[in-house]
Design a protein around this motif. Sequence first.
Motif, short mmCIF file in Angstrom:
data_model
loop_
_atom_site.label_atom_id
_atom_site.label_comp_id
_atom_site.label_asym_id
_atom_site.label_seq_id
_atom_site.Cartn_x
_atom_site.Cartn_y
_atom_site.Cartn_z
N GLY A 172 -39.63 -12.61 0.07
CA GLY A 172 -41.01 -12.89 0.43
C GLY A 172 -41.33 -14.35 0.13
O GLY A 172 -40.65 -15.00 -0.69
N ALA A 173 -42.38 -14.85 0.78
CA ALA A 173 -42.77 -16.24 0.54
C ALA A 173 -43.47 -16.37 -0.82
O ALA A 173 -43.37 -17.39 -1.49
N VAL A 174 -44.19 -15.31 -1.19
CA VAL A 174 -44.91 -15.32 -2.47
C VAL A 174 -44.68 -13.98 -3.18
O VAL A 174 -44.32 -12.99 -2.54
N ASP A 175 -44.92 -13.98 -4.49
CA ASP A 175 -44.72 -12.77 -5.27
C ASP A 175 -45.99 -11.94 -5.27
O ASP A 175 -46.83 -12.05 -6.17
N ASP A 176 -46.15 -11.12 -4.22
CA ASP A 176 -47.36 -10.30 -4.10
C ASP A 176 -47.05 -8.82 -4.29
O ASP A 176 -47.83 -7.96 -3.89
N GLY A 177 -45.91 -8.51 -4.86
CA GLY A 177 -45.56 -7.12 -5.11
C GLY A 177 -44.84 -6.44 -3.96
O GLY A 177 -44.37 -5.31 -4.10
N THR A 178 -44.75 -7.13 -2.80
CA THR A 178 -44.07 -6.50 -1.67
C THR A 178 -42.67 -7.08 -1.46
O THR A 178 -42.01 -6.77 -0.47
N SER A 179 -42.24 -7.94 -2.37
CA SER A 179 -40.89 -8.49 -2.23
C SER A 179 -40.21 -8.53 -3.60
O SER A 179 -40.87 -8.48 -4.64
N VAL A 180 -38.90 -8.62 -3.56
CA VAL A 180 -38.10 -8.64 -4.79
C VAL A 180 -37.67 -10.06 -5.13
O VAL A 180 -37.52 -10.43 -6.30
N CYS A 181 -37.47 -10.88 -4.08
CA CYS A 181 -37.00 -12.25 -4.33
C CYS A 181 -37.81 -13.23 -3.50
O CYS A 181 -38.47 -12.86 -2.54
N GLY A 182 -37.69 -14.50 -3.88
CA GLY A 182 -38.35 -15.57 -3.15
C GLY A 182 -37.44 -16.14 -2.06
O GLY A 182 -36.36 -15.61 -1.81
N PRO A 183 -37.88 -17.22 -1.42
CA PRO A 183 -37.15 -17.75 -0.27
C PRO A 183 -35.72 -18.22 -0.57
O PRO A 183 -34.93 -18.37 0.36
N THR A 184 -35.40 -18.46 -1.83
CA THR A 184 -34.02 -18.85 -2.14
C THR A 184 -33.17 -17.64 -2.52
O THR A 184 -32.02 -17.78 -2.90
N SER A 185 -33.74 -16.44 -2.47
CA SER A 185 -33.08 -15.18 -2.85
C SER A 185 -33.04 -14.97 -4.36
O SER A 185 -32.40 -14.04 -4.85
N GLU A 186 -33.71 -15.82 -5.11
CA GLU A 186 -33.78 -15.63 -6.57
C GLU A 186 -34.86 -14.57 -6.87
O GLU A 186 -35.97 -14.62 -6.33
N VAL A 187 -34.50 -13.62 -7.71
CA VAL A 187 -35.41 -12.51 -8.03
C VAL A 187 -36.64 -13.07 -8.75
O VAL A 187 -36.51 -13.87 -9.69
N TRP A 188 -37.81 -12.63 -8.27
CA TRP A 188 -39.05 -13.04 -8.94
C TRP A 188 -38.93 -12.70 -10.43
O TRP A 188 -38.50 -11.61 -10.78
N ASP A 189 -39.29 -13.59 -11.28
CA ASP A 189 -39.38 -13.33 -12.72
C ASP A 189 -38.04 -13.21 -13.44
O ASP A 189 -38.02 -12.95 -14.64
N VAL A 190 -36.93 -13.31 -12.74
CA VAL A 190 -35.64 -13.35 -13.47
C VAL A 190 -34.87 -14.58 -13.01
O VAL A 190 -34.18 -14.57 -11.98
N GLU A 191 -35.04 -15.65 -13.75
CA GLU A 191 -34.38 -16.89 -13.36
C GLU A 191 -32.87 -16.71 -13.36
O GLU A 191 -32.31 -16.04 -14.23
N GLY A 192 -32.25 -17.33 -12.38
CA GLY A 192 -30.80 -17.32 -12.34
C GLY A 192 -30.19 -16.06 -11.74
O GLY A 192 -28.98 -15.97 -11.59
N LEU A 193 -31.03 -15.08 -11.36
CA LEU A 193 -30.51 -13.86 -10.72
C LEU A 193 -30.82 -13.91 -9.24
O LEU A 193 -32.00 -13.93 -8.84
N PHE A 194 -29.78 -13.93 -8.41
CA PHE A 194 -29.94 -14.01 -6.97
C PHE A 194 -29.47 -12.69 -6.35
O PHE A 194 -28.51 -12.08 -6.84
N VAL A 195 -30.13 -12.27 -5.28
CA VAL A 195 -29.69 -11.08 -4.55
C VAL A 195 -29.20 -11.52 -3.16
O VAL A 195 -29.68 -12.50 -2.61
N ALA A 196 -28.21 -10.78 -2.65
CA ALA A 196 -27.63 -11.12 -1.35
C ALA A 196 -27.33 -9.85 -0.58
O ALA A 196 -27.15 -8.78 -1.18
N GLY A 197 -27.26 -10.00 0.74
CA GLY A 197 -26.92 -8.85 1.59
C GLY A 197 -28.09 -8.43 2.45
O GLY A 197 -29.17 -9.03 2.43
N ASN A 198 -27.90 -7.35 3.19
CA ASN A 198 -28.90 -6.92 4.16
C ASN A 198 -30.20 -6.48 3.48
O ASN A 198 -31.25 -6.46 4.11
#
Length: 517
Positions: A450-476
């Motif tokens: 998601g573009a912003v952390d409004d509760g409807t997304s898990v990660c931001g535009p770089t795929s980094e998980v909101w609120d957990v620095e250094g954790l990226f998610v990848a895949g479909n």
Amino acid sequence: DVPRSFPSAVDVAIVGSGPTGAAYARVLSELSPGTTLAVFEVGPALTDPPGMHVKNIADLDERLVAQRRSEGVHPHTATKAEAALTDPTKRVVRPGTHVLPDGFRQPGEDGIPALAMSSNVGGMGAHWTCACPRPGGAERIDARPDLDELLDEAERLLGVSRDPFGDAPYSDVVRERLGAEFDAERPADRYVRSMPLAVQRRADGALTWSGADVVFGDVTRDNPAATLFPEAQVRRVLVEHGRAVGVVVRDRRDGTDHEVRARFVVAAADAVRTPQLLHASGVRPPALGRYLNDQPQMVFAVRLRDVGSTAADQHDPRGDTAIVQQSGVSWVPYTDANPFHGQVMQLDASPVPIVGDVPAPGTVVGLGWFCGKDLQATDRVEFDDDAVDEFGMPKPLVHYTLTDRDRATLAQAARSVRRAADALGEALGDEPFVLPSGASLHYQGSTRMGAVDDGTSVCGPTSEVWDVEGLFVAGNGVIPTPMACNPTLTSVALAVAGAREIAARLAQGVETQTTSG
Ligand code: FAD
């Protein structure tokens, strides 16, 4: 056997060796030589080089063995040596994949009975059809204004050819008939065309289908700082003070657990097992597992009109690695007015068996229309803390229903498939039909961007998980839109952006976010 040794620390730990995990390894090898990378994969390595597409294995029995070894704890593909496991539920299970034994449907819901995964080096990317269309309209991801450039880069990593079967005998016939039927009602950039495929044709005409091996590339294989660990299951991401600091890995060869510290962790473990890993690690943002999005799929088969009389037509291509050469793969792109993605290919080349007996292979094409799903937060995979799956992880439970809008889209898709069939030739069967959910093999959304952390997304535009620095998610799972087209190219594109972000931070010597997507 000497026990395997795992590093005590790396710069980047990558979980999963499918196309998206491989993309992180590749881009980091290119941009950050010297950065230490470990790729952990729960399944075995099937090939040398690791991650090859099994279609490139010429020997049929060797190919069956490779498929069987990808099928997790209860393999079903029969080989010379081993009989098939008969699935009493008779769900569609493709070679090289395994389905959830249970938990795929809750009472009163539609569920995703054919939800599949692969557990091997290369993931599903060792078994896929290699179709690499670009998303259009509402399929596109607004959080990435640079999506086209990322897709260009994904095409490079996957070795995509725009028209690899341009000279196939019937490919023009199929495309021209479909174009005459559909092009007038769509914008020029969404005209019917050849499907771009992740396949390369060698000078001698032989085909090399892209698997994760192509994505890793020589630059990763030659990178002394990059190591692939097959049969190594990541059980948990270690999070301290809101930062990912490593992983706990179980060596599946001897059952021992190992802690590997890392500055960055990339979870690329497919759209069920990535949210599962986050859940197991106590990373549970509200959108985790939600907006689960499988593409409802309408299929049909047709015998091409006025072709099939030459000797070449009589060749039975089943078992060949070059089977799509006769009619190619054609693409009826998604549009917002017609929110489905059409794929037309020689039936015996399709992973979806529609009819048992194909009378004149090459002259019969399968039509698969994949629909954009009406997204709902209630469509979700949740995880049971009190029960485990076959790999000892929190057990997935799928909640999933088709809405009235989904049924309307399927009805619209059925009319479109019927038109396509009539344009091409004579339909085999009475009416197009819907495959069980999951059969598309394209489930998405469970770790959405998601573009912003409004509760409807898990990660931001770089795929980094909101609120957990250094954790990226990848895949479909990262794809947030009701994408109807085959998702891998887009998922690899998003992985490129994430890997660039990690490379930039490594170059600056900082773990915290300093750039934005
Ligand atoms: P995967 O390829 O699924 O890889 C994930 C990996 O993570 C797996 O190897 C898994 O074993 C590993 N893993 C999971 N949990 C853990 C853990 N805890 N620790 C360590 N490792 C773990 N897509 C298209 O775009 N076009 C197509 O034409 C197409 N055709 C397909 C045909 C078939 C028959 C199949 C099976 C799939 C097809 N797909 C297609 C889907 C495509 O293969 C996937 O989109 C793609 O592989 C996703 O890549 P990925 O890296 O995200 O995940």
